[in-house]
Design a protein around this motif. Structure first.
Motif, PDB file in Angstrom:
ATOM      1  N   TYR A 269      36.286  29.390  26.021  1.00  0.00           N
ATOM      2  CA  TYR A 269      36.297  29.136  27.464  1.00  0.00           C
ATOM      3  C   TYR A 269      37.195  30.136  28.187  1.00  0.00           C
ATOM      4  CZ  TYR A 269      33.951  24.582  26.975  1.00  0.00           C
ATOM      5  OH  TYR A 269      33.056  23.585  26.734  1.00  0.00           O
ATOM      6  N   PHE A 270      38.395  30.335  27.653  1.00  0.00           N
ATOM      7  CA  PHE A 270      39.363  31.226  28.299  1.00  0.00           C
ATOM      8  C   PHE A 270      38.847  32.658  28.325  1.00  0.00           C
ATOM      9  CE2 PHE A 270      43.047  33.992  28.490  1.00  0.00           C
ATOM     10  CZ  PHE A 270      43.823  33.398  29.481  1.00  0.00           C
ATOM     11  N   ALA A 271      38.315  33.128  27.194  1.00  0.00           N
ATOM     12  CA  ALA A 271      37.859  34.519  27.107  1.00  0.00           C
ATOM     13  C   ALA A 271      36.696  34.786  28.062  1.00  0.00           C
ATOM     14  CB  ALA A 271      37.460  34.846  25.667  1.00  0.00           C
ATOM     15  N   VAL A 272      35.736  33.871  28.105  1.00  0.00           N
ATOM     16  CA  VAL A 272      34.567  34.079  28.976  1.00  0.00           C
ATOM     17  C   VAL A 272      34.971  34.031  30.444  1.00  0.00           C
ATOM     18  CG1 VAL A 272      32.306  33.185  29.641  1.00  0.00           C
ATOM     19  CG2 VAL A 272      32.981  33.189  27.227  1.00  0.00           C
ATOM     20  N   THR A 273      35.817  33.053  30.798  1.00  0.00           N
ATOM     21  CA  THR A 273      36.260  32.939  32.194  1.00  0.00           C
ATOM     22  C   THR A 273      37.062  34.162  32.603  1.00  0.00           C
ATOM     23  OG1 THR A 273      36.390  30.544  31.906  1.00  0.00           O
ATOM     24  CG2 THR A 273      37.444  31.461  33.852  1.00  0.00           C
ATOM     25  N   ARG A 274      37.948  34.624  31.736  1.00  0.00           N
ATOM     26  CA  ARG A 274      38.746  35.815  32.044  1.00  0.00           C
ATOM     27  C   ARG A 274      37.839  37.023  32.267  1.00  0.00           C
ATOM     28  NH1 ARG A 274      40.591  40.098  29.155  1.00  0.00           N
ATOM     29  NH2 ARG A 274      42.574  41.046  29.824  1.00  0.00           N
ATOM     30  N   TRP A 275      36.794  37.169  31.442  1.00  0.00           N
ATOM     31  CA  TRP A 275      35.868  38.288  31.606  1.00  0.00           C
ATOM     32  C   TRP A 275      35.135  38.187  32.945  1.00  0.00           C
ATOM     33  CZ3 TRP A 275      30.526  38.661  32.155  1.00  0.00           C
ATOM     34  CH2 TRP A 275      29.999  39.950  32.033  1.00  0.00           C
ATOM     35  N   LEU A 276      34.717  36.988  33.320  1.00  0.00           N
ATOM     36  CA  LEU A 276      34.010  36.811  34.577  1.00  0.00           C
ATOM     37  C   LEU A 276      34.920  37.133  35.774  1.00  0.00           C
ATOM     38  CD1 LEU A 276      32.067  33.503  33.828  1.00  0.00           C
ATOM     39  CD2 LEU A 276      31.057  35.755  34.228  1.00  0.00           C
ATOM     40  N   LEU A 277      36.178  36.683  35.721  1.00  0.00           N
ATOM     41  CA  LEU A 277      37.093  36.947  36.814  1.00  0.00           C
ATOM     42  C   LEU A 277      37.522  38.415  36.874  1.00  0.00           C
ATOM     43  CD1 LEU A 277      39.437  33.804  36.832  1.00  0.00           C
ATOM     44  CD2 LEU A 277      37.289  34.174  38.023  1.00  0.00           C
ATOM     45  N   THR A 278      37.448  39.093  35.753  1.00  0.00           N
ATOM     46  CA  THR A 278      37.844  40.508  35.709  1.00  0.00           C
ATOM     47  C   THR A 278      36.691  41.440  36.062  1.00  0.00           C
ATOM     48  OG1 THR A 278      39.474  39.985  33.989  1.00  0.00           O
ATOM     49  CG2 THR A 278      38.890  42.308  34.274  1.00  0.00           C
ATOM     50  N   LYS A 279      35.513  41.143  35.515  1.00  0.00           N
ATOM     51  CA  LYS A 279      34.368  42.061  35.652  1.00  0.00           C
ATOM     52  C   LYS A 279      33.324  41.598  36.681  1.00  0.00           C
ATOM     53  CE  LYS A 279      35.931  44.658  32.261  1.00  0.00           C
ATOM     54  NZ  LYS A 279      36.466  46.015  32.507  1.00  0.00           N
ATOM     55  N   ARG A 280      33.242  40.296  36.898  1.00  0.00           N
ATOM     56  CA  ARG A 280      32.157  39.781  37.755  1.00  0.00           C
ATOM     57  C   ARG A 280      32.701  38.926  38.895  1.00  0.00           C
ATOM     58  NH1 ARG A 280      27.184  39.680  35.233  1.00  0.00           N
ATOM     59  NH2 ARG A 280      26.471  39.089  37.323  1.00  0.00           N
ATOM     60  N   LEU A 281      33.874  39.246  39.405  1.00  0.00           N
ATOM     61  CA  LEU A 281      34.479  38.469  40.477  1.00  0.00           C
ATOM     62  C   LEU A 281      33.621  38.571  41.727  1.00  0.00           C
ATOM     63  CD1 LEU A 281      36.936  36.719  41.245  1.00  0.00           C
ATOM     64  CD2 LEU A 281      38.058  38.804  42.045  1.00  0.00           C
ATOM     65  N   ASN A 282      33.229  37.418  42.263  1.00  0.00           N
ATOM     66  CA  ASN A 282      32.314  37.387  43.408  1.00  0.00           C
ATOM     67  C   ASN A 282      32.813  36.289  44.363  1.00  0.00           C
ATOM     68  OD1 ASN A 282      30.205  37.761  45.152  1.00  0.00           O
ATOM     69  ND2 ASN A 282      28.703  36.690  43.886  1.00  0.00           N
ATOM     70  N   LEU A 283      33.786  36.636  45.220  1.00  0.00           N
ATOM     71  CA  LEU A 283      34.391  35.660  46.116  1.00  0.00           C
ATOM     72  C   LEU A 283      33.462  35.358  47.278  1.00  0.00           C
ATOM     73  CD1 LEU A 283      38.013  37.110  46.208  1.00  0.00           C
ATOM     74  CD2 LEU A 283      37.126  35.298  44.731  1.00  0.00           C
ATOM     75  N   ALA A 284      33.687  34.166  47.892  1.00  0.00           N
ATOM     76  CA  ALA A 284      32.863  33.763  49.029  1.00  0.00           C
ATOM     77  C   ALA A 284      33.162  34.651  50.230  1.00  0.00           C
ATOM     78  CB  ALA A 284      33.130  32.314  49.364  1.00  0.00           C
TER      79      ALA A 284
END
Length: 284
Positions: A269-284
């Motif tokens: 969970y931590f690794a996937v979430t960290r990757w998403l926040l690092t590489k695929r960050l998409n704020l409103a």
């Protein structure tokens, strides 16, 4: 240094909402248990077997019934409100608030850890208040039955200590509880991080992802449980008639495996979430 300031801010921000709620909950439980005790002392409550019968004919009987009912609902509500606030704090981090927070010299992993620490502390506090509320009523029931309730609990505890390494089982139980709590918090973070990939329906996507992750996790635990049961039966016919002295050892083995699976789940969970926040960050 920035990590510490961020953690301090998180506790202050959540504490402004939760601490008054927790204080009101404690006051309510004390009032309810005290009112029930007064009703018993004035003959408004009678104990029949293990059931407390409230005679709501006078003010103490009415108030004890009302306060007890409200306190029971409050014990459930305090846990739910805590979890909702925790979820909303991380959900807003990935919305408009994220433009400010992600501009700070703090990595996405540090943001996750801050939210995780605060979530686990407040979750533990809410569960402790829930258990404390139950124990307050247990003390009143113990007083009504002249100490019989606590005497039975103590006798059961003394009996379990004769079965083996009880403290080892309790230690693993605490560890399993903490890992389960961490896995739940990280699952929420992952669901929100996946949900932000659909900015037009962020909330619905986050809820949908949480449901999918819950189903997948349930399938995983079912498979692990069935696999463990098959292994236990295949270990030999003696395992089907387990002596009492072997129960703690089997429990420790099972809980050790559970802790290992929880730890792996947390890491994923931590690794996937960290990757998403690092590489695929998409704020409103």
């Amino acid at each position: 240094q920035m990590f510490g300031k961020l953690l301090k801010h998180e506790f202050k921000a959540t504490g402004r909402t939760l601490l008054p709620l927790y204080g009101g909950f404690v006051a309510l439980v004390l009032a309810a248990s005290g009112m029930l005790w007064l009703a018993w002392r004035f003959g408004e409550v009678h104990v029949k077997g293990r059931t407390a019968i409230v005679q709501g004919n006078t003010i103490f009987g009415i108030l004890s019934g009302v306060f007890t009912l409200v306190a029971v609902f409050a014990m459930l509500a305090i846990v739910i409100v805590t979890e909702v606030l925790i979820i909303m704090r991380f959900y807003r981090l990935l919305g408009d608030d994220g433009y400010f927070w992600f501009s700070l010299p703090v990595t996405p992993a540090q943001h996750m850890i801050v939210k995780l620490i605060a979530a686990m502390v407040w979750s533990f506090a809410s569960v402790a208040l829930f258990v404390g509320g139950i124990f307050a009523f247990v003390l009143v029931a113990n007083n009504m039955e002249n100490g019989a309730v606590l005497a039975e609990l103590w006798a059961a505890l003394r009996f379990t200590t004769t079965l083996g390494p009880v403290f080892g089982v309790l230690g693993l139980f605490v560890l399993a509880s903490l890992l389960t709590m961490a896995a739940g918090c990280l699952q929420v973070q992952l669901a929100c991080a996946l949900g932000m990939q659909w900015p037009q329906s962020r909330l619905g996507a986050s809820i949908g992802m949480y449901v999918l992750l819950s189903v997948a996790t349930q399938i995983l635990w079912t498979a692990a449980t069935v696999g463990g049961g098959v292994f236990l039966v295949a270990s030999g016919p003696h395992m089907t008639t387990l002596p009492a002295t072997e129960v703690p050892r089997v429990l420790m083995t099972a809980m050790g495996g559970f802790c290992l699976l929880c730890f792996i789940l947390c890491a994923v969970y931590f690794a996937v979430t960290r990757w998403l926040l690092t590489k695929r960050l998409n704020l409103a």
